[in-house]
Each structure stands twice: as structure tokens, then as C-alpha cells.
Design a protein around this motif. Structure first.
Motif, mmCIF file in Angstrom:
data_model
loop_
_atom_site.group_PDB
_atom_site.id
_atom_site.type_symbol
_atom_site.label_atom_id
_atom_site.label_comp_id
_atom_site.label_asym_id
_atom_site.label_seq_id
_atom_site.Cartn_x
_atom_site.Cartn_y
_atom_site.Cartn_z
ATOM 1 N N GLN A 282 29.381 27.624 49.214
ATOM 2 C CA GLN A 282 30.810 27.679 48.906
ATOM 3 C C GLN A 282 31.053 28.083 47.455
ATOM 4 O O GLN A 282 31.925 28.908 47.153
ATOM 5 C CB GLN A 282 31.445 26.313 49.177
ATOM 6 C CG GLN A 282 31.682 26.003 50.644
ATOM 7 C CD GLN A 282 32.876 26.741 51.206
ATOM 8 O OE1 GLN A 282 32.829 27.956 51.446
ATOM 9 N NE2 GLN A 282 33.951 26.028 51.429
ATOM 10 N N THR A 283 30.281 27.508 46.559
ATOM 11 C CA THR A 283 30.430 27.833 45.139
ATOM 12 C C THR A 283 30.060 29.290 44.871
ATOM 13 O O THR A 283 30.730 29.983 44.095
ATOM 14 C CB THR A 283 29.546 26.897 44.295
ATOM 15 O OG1 THR A 283 29.914 25.537 44.549
ATOM 16 C CG2 THR A 283 29.705 27.191 42.818
ATOM 17 N N ARG A 284 29.010 29.757 45.513
ATOM 18 C CA ARG A 284 28.583 31.146 45.327
ATOM 19 C C ARG A 284 29.658 32.103 45.831
ATOM 20 O O ARG A 284 29.993 33.094 45.147
ATOM 21 C CB ARG A 284 27.263 31.385 46.068
ATOM 22 C CG ARG A 284 26.704 32.789 45.888
ATOM 23 C CD ARG A 284 25.288 32.877 46.445
ATOM 24 N NE ARG A 284 24.742 34.214 46.251
ATOM 25 C CZ ARG A 284 24.828 35.194 47.135
ATOM 26 N NH1 ARG A 284 25.440 34.972 48.291
ATOM 27 N NH2 ARG A 284 24.312 36.377 46.879
ATOM 28 N N ALA A 285 30.201 31.830 47.008
ATOM 29 C CA ALA A 285 31.242 32.697 47.554
ATOM 30 C C ALA A 285 32.478 32.707 46.657
ATOM 31 O O ALA A 285 33.053 33.770 46.369
ATOM 32 C CB ALA A 285 31.614 32.241 48.965
ATOM 33 N N ALA A 286 32.892 31.526 46.191
ATOM 34 C CA ALA A 286 34.069 31.452 45.324
ATOM 35 C C ALA A 286 33.822 32.180 44.007
ATOM 36 O O ALA A 286 34.716 32.863 43.476
ATOM 37 C CB ALA A 286 34.435 29.990 45.067
ATOM 38 N N SER A 287 32.609 32.056 43.466
ATOM 39 C CA SER A 287 32.289 32.724 42.209
ATOM 40 C C SER A 287 32.320 34.243 42.365
ATOM 41 O O SER A 287 32.839 34.960 41.499
ATOM 42 C CB SER A 287 30.918 32.268 41.719
ATOM 43 O OG SER A 287 30.543 32.949 40.539
ATOM 44 N N ILE A 288 31.765 34.741 43.477
ATOM 45 C CA ILE A 288 31.761 36.189 43.707
ATOM 46 C C ILE A 288 33.178 36.710 43.858
ATOM 47 O O ILE A 288 33.554 37.726 43.256
ATOM 48 C CB ILE A 288 30.924 36.511 44.965
ATOM 49 C CG1 ILE A 288 29.437 36.241 44.696
ATOM 50 C CG2 ILE A 288 31.119 37.964 45.389
ATOM 51 C CD1 ILE A 288 28.559 36.380 45.926
ATOM 52 N N ARG A 289 33.990 36.026 44.630
ATOM 53 C CA ARG A 289 35.370 36.480 44.832
ATOM 54 C C ARG A 289 36.164 36.428 43.540
ATOM 55 O O ARG A 289 36.973 37.321 43.263
ATOM 56 C CB ARG A 289 36.028 35.604 45.905
ATOM 57 C CG ARG A 289 35.360 35.742 47.270
ATOM 58 C CD ARG A 289 35.899 34.754 48.274
ATOM 59 N NE ARG A 289 37.238 35.089 48.705
ATOM 60 C CZ ARG A 289 37.963 34.335 49.525
ATOM 61 N NH1 ARG A 289 37.455 33.185 49.974
ATOM 62 N NH2 ARG A 289 39.164 34.699 49.889
ATOM 63 N N ASP A 290 35.943 35.401 42.734
ATOM 64 C CA ASP A 290 36.639 35.314 41.451
ATOM 65 C C ASP A 290 36.198 36.432 40.518
ATOM 66 O O ASP A 290 37.019 37.017 39.801
ATOM 67 C CB ASP A 290 36.354 33.947 40.815
ATOM 68 C CG ASP A 290 37.133 33.755 39.527
ATOM 69 O OD1 ASP A 290 38.371 33.748 39.578
ATOM 70 O OD2 ASP A 290 36.492 33.632 38.467
ATOM 71 N N GLU A 291 34.890 36.742 40.537
ATOM 72 C CA GLU A 291 34.393 37.834 39.704
ATOM 73 C C GLU A 291 35.053 39.160 40.068
ATOM 74 O O GLU A 291 35.518 39.906 39.193
ATOM 75 C CB GLU A 291 32.880 37.947 39.859
ATOM 76 C CG GLU A 291 32.275 39.140 39.103
ATOM 77 C CD GLU A 291 30.811 39.350 39.420
ATOM 78 O OE1 GLU A 291 30.271 40.408 39.024
ATOM 79 O OE2 GLU A 291 30.213 38.477 40.079
ATOM 80 N N TYR A 292 35.118 39.443 41.352
ATOM 81 C CA TYR A 292 35.722 40.711 41.770
ATOM 82 C C TYR A 292 37.223 40.719 41.526
ATOM 83 O O TYR A 292 37.806 41.777 41.245
ATOM 84 C CB TYR A 292 35.402 40.967 43.244
ATOM 85 C CG TYR A 292 34.063 41.615 43.452
ATOM 86 C CD1 TYR A 292 33.939 42.997 43.545
ATOM 87 C CD2 TYR A 292 32.903 40.847 43.542
ATOM 88 C CE1 TYR A 292 32.698 43.597 43.725
ATOM 89 C CE2 TYR A 292 31.659 41.438 43.722
ATOM 90 C CZ TYR A 292 31.566 42.810 43.812
ATOM 91 O OH TYR A 292 30.336 43.405 43.993
ATOM 92 N N GLN A 294 38.697 39.301 38.972
ATOM 93 C CA GLN A 294 38.828 39.608 37.550
ATOM 94 C C GLN A 294 38.564 41.085 37.277
ATOM 95 O O GLN A 294 39.235 41.717 36.455
ATOM 96 C CB GLN A 294 37.846 38.743 36.745
ATOM 97 C CG GLN A 294 38.117 37.252 36.818
ATOM 98 C CD GLN A 294 39.443 36.883 36.181
ATOM 99 O OE1 GLN A 294 39.903 37.517 35.241
ATOM 100 N NE2 GLN A 294 40.084 35.856 36.724
ATOM 101 N N ARG A 295 37.580 41.633 37.971
ATOM 102 C CA ARG A 295 37.315 43.065 37.806
ATOM 103 C C ARG A 295 38.489 43.897 38.284
ATOM 104 O O ARG A 295 38.822 44.934 37.681
ATOM 105 C CB ARG A 295 36.053 43.436 38.594
ATOM 106 C CG ARG A 295 34.756 42.902 38.002
ATOM 107 C CD ARG A 295 33.562 43.418 38.789
ATOM 108 N NE ARG A 295 32.298 42.955 38.228
ATOM 109 C CZ ARG A 295 31.106 43.304 38.679
ATOM 110 N NH1 ARG A 295 31.019 44.129 39.732
ATOM 111 N NH2 ARG A 295 30.011 42.857 38.108
ATOM 112 N N GLY A 296 39.127 43.490 39.382
ATOM 113 C CA GLY A 296 40.295 44.217 39.863
ATOM 114 C C GLY A 296 41.432 44.200 38.867
ATOM 115 O O GLY A 296 42.094 45.224 38.632
ATOM 116 N N THR A 297 41.659 43.025 38.250
ATOM 117 C CA THR A 297 42.710 42.936 37.221
ATOM 118 C C THR A 297 42.386 43.832 36.034
ATOM 119 O O THR A 297 43.251 44.546 35.513
ATOM 120 C CB THR A 297 42.854 41.477 36.758
ATOM 121 O OG1 THR A 297 43.185 40.654 37.882
ATOM 122 C CG2 THR A 297 43.942 41.359 35.705
ATOM 123 N N ALA A 298 41.108 43.804 35.621
ATOM 124 C CA ALA A 298 40.702 44.655 34.497
ATOM 125 C C ALA A 298 40.846 46.127 34.842
ATOM 126 O O ALA A 298 41.274 46.947 34.003
ATOM 127 C CB ALA A 298 39.258 44.342 34.109
#
Length: 341
Positions: A282-292, A294-298
Motif C-alpha cells: 500500500q505504501t509503495r503504491a501510494a508513493s508511486i502515485r504521489d510521485e507521478y 508531482q511530476r504531472g504538476t511540474a
């Protein structure tokens, strides 16, 4: 950093964006590209996290069960801890056995048992008994001798209760549940006296037996010595048990043991493999989605910045900036329905 410099001039001249110029096609393209960045990166993040989310979904039933069991067990841990703390607060001042008393008692008992086995088995082997049988017989007789001395704990309990009875009338509220430890120790009961006599008889029988074995082989003097040693083991077991006996300490140790058992059980439940793996996925999935995300916002900000650079490099078409007092920003507005253009 951008190395753009502003040159010193006597008078600044700038051209506002003409009102006749609306949104250029390039602006519209960049606006659309900026809009697509966040959902595009969200989709990429969902794809990258899919494996972890599927694994977490497969572990979810077992993880939820483990979590429920662990949560349900926490009140038991809290109750056991409170019982231990209450017991320690109420009885701690009346404890007479040291913290390491159990360790020393075990060491004394082991030494007494070893010595008694050696004495009895040696006599039996000298008499011609098979060694295996000799050791088995010696072990059972030695255990009986040590067990006979355990009555010392009960004798010590009566003694300590008589001593604690002096403060029985002044017990506080915290000590009321343990009033039985402060009363009822006036003397030996008939049952306790019978146990003491039986224990003494066991020690005496073992001593006489050792005396007979040794006397028949090595003479009466040797029999007397080893018989006396066997009696000394029984008496030593009694004294060791007497020194160890402490009902108050037993009560505190029992409450502490119950708390430690509940604590170990809670830790074992918390170490559930399914629960641990579920949380990791769960933590890994949430971290990956949050990373992407942030990349989308950037990426959206980067595309918007590219549009402003395009406009700044073409002042002959769109001017140097919006006219003074113009509040509407250059570029596309947020979609509210209908044609965004």
C-alpha cells in the motif's frame, strides 16, 4: 539561472498586447498540452503502481483480520499492565524476596539435586546395581528429597502473614484486594502440620536408606556420613524453600508474568506477515502515485512556462505584455462549459 540582463536606457518603451489579437494557435496548443500533463502522469502512476495495488488487494482480507485481532487484544494488554502496576504499587513495600531470588533458588536446588543423585547412585552402583537403574532410582529419590523440602515455602508464608498482620487494620484502598495476604497466618493448620511431618519422614527415610547402602558396603561410619549428608540435603532444601518463599513477591511476579504474556502475544499479532506485506504494498503504491502526480504538476507548470517564453520572444505579434489595468490574464481560462476558446 537565466542570464537575461536589463539594459540601461534613457526612456523605456513597451508595446501592450493588441486588443485585436486573441489567443494564437500556439498558445491554444500549449494550453491543451498543459491541461493534459496531470491526467497523463496520473495514468502513468496508476500503471506503475498497479502491481503493488493488486498485491495489496490480495493480502487485504488476511491483513484486516490480523489488524482486527491486534486491535482487539490491546485492551487485554492494557488490563494486564494495570493489574501489574496496581499490584506493584499495593504490595511492593511488603516484598521481602530479592529480584534475583528465583535465580539463586534454582541454582541452589540444582546443586542439591546433583549432590543427592551422586550420593545415592554411587551407593547403588557399589552394591552391584546396573548403572542405569542406579541413576534412575537416585534421581527419583533425590527429587522426593527436594520436594519434601518445598514445604519450607508454606512455613515461610505463615511466618510472613503473621508479620504483615500487624498492619492489617491500616490497609489502604489499593491493598484491599490483597487482604488475604495480611490475615489468616496465626499458626500452622492441621493440614500444614501433616505436610511438614510427611516431608520430614521422606528426608528421614532417604537418609536411613543411604545409611543402609553405605554401611553394607563400606561400614557403619561411611553409612552414617552419607546418611547424614542425605538428611542435610533434605534440610537444605527446606531452608532454601523457606528463604525463597514470599507470597507477596509471588503475587507481583505472577502479575508481571501475565502482563509479559499479553505483551508477547500482542507483538506476535503485530508481526503478522500478511499485514506487514499489505502495508508495504500500500505504501509503495501510494508513493508511486504521489510521485507521478508531482511530476504531472511540474510538467504542467513547465508547459505553461514554455508558453510565456514563446510570447516573450514574439513581441512583434503579441506585444510585450498585457495593457495596464487589464485584469484578464493572457492565456486560456479554466473551462466552465461550452467552447473553451
Amino acid at each position: 539561472m537565466d542570464q537575461t540582463a536589463l539594459q540601461l536606457v534613457d526612456q523605456a518603451h513597451a508595446v501592450a498586447r493588441p486588443d485585436e489579437v486573441g489567443h494564437t494557435y500556439k498558445e491554444l496548443e500549449l494550453d491543451e498540452r498543459a491541461i493534459e500533463q496531470e491526467p497523463l502522469f496520473d495514468a502513468d502512476g496508476e500503471h506503475a503502481a498497479r502491481g503493488a495495488r493488486i498485491a495489496a488487494a490480495g493480502l487485504s482480507p488476511r491483513a484486516q483480520t490480523a489488524r482486527q485481532l491486534a486491535d482487539d487484544h490491546l485492551p487485554s494488554v492494557a488490563r494486564a499492565r494495570k493489574r501489574y502496576e496496581d499490584c506493584l504499587e499495593a504490595l511492593g513495600a511488603h516484598r521481602v524476596r530479592g529480584v534475583r531470588g528465583k535465580l539463586w533458588y534454582g541454582a541452589r536446588t540444582a546443586l542439591l539435586l546433583t549432590g543427592d543423585v551422586a550420593g545415592i547412585s554411587g551407593a547403588a552402583i557399589s552394591l552391584g546395581e546396573v548403572p542405569l537403574n542406579a541413576f534412575l532410582l537416585a534421581g527419583s529419590a533425590s527429587v522426593a528429597t527436594i520436594a519434601a523440602g518445598l514445604v519450607g515455602k508454606d512455613v515461610r508464608a505463615v511466618y510472613l502473614r503473621n508479620r504483615r498482620a500487624r498492619v492489617a487494620e491500616h490497609l489502604g484502598k489499593a491493598q484491599e484486594p490483597y487482604r488475604h495476604l495480611f490475615t489468616g497466618g496465626q499458626g500452622f493448620s492441621r493440614i500444614l502440620r501433616g505436610i511438614v511431618f510427611a516431608s520430614a519422614a521422606v528426608g528421614l527415610v532417604v537418609g536411613i536408606s543411604i545409611y543402609g547402602l553405605r554401611a553394607s558396603i563400606e561400614g557403619s561410619l561411611s553409612g552414617l556420613v552419607f546418611g547424614a549428608l542425605a538428611l542435610a540435603v533434605a534440610i537444605g532444601s527446606f531452608l532454601s524453600s523457606f528463604a525463597y518463599g514470599d507470597e507477596v513477591a509471588d503475587q507481583i511476579d505472577a502479575a508481571r508474568h501475565d502482563y509479559e504474556v499479553e505483551l508477547r502475544r500482542a507483538r506476535a499479532l503485530a508481526r503478522s506477515r500478511a499485514w506487514s506485506q499489505y502495508e508495504r504494498h500500500q505504501t509503495r503504491a501510494a508513493s508511486i502515485r504521489d510521485e507521478y502526480a508531482q511530476r504531472g504538476t511540474a510538467a504542467r507548470i513547465a508547459v505553461t512556462g514554455a508558453k510565456w517564453r514563446l510570447l516573450s520572444r514574439n513581441p512583434g505579434v503579441v506585444g510585450h505584455g498585457p495593457a495596464a489595468g487589464r485584469t484578464e490574464p493572457i492565456g486560456r481560462k479554466a473551462r466552465t462549459g461550452g467552447d473553451p476558446r
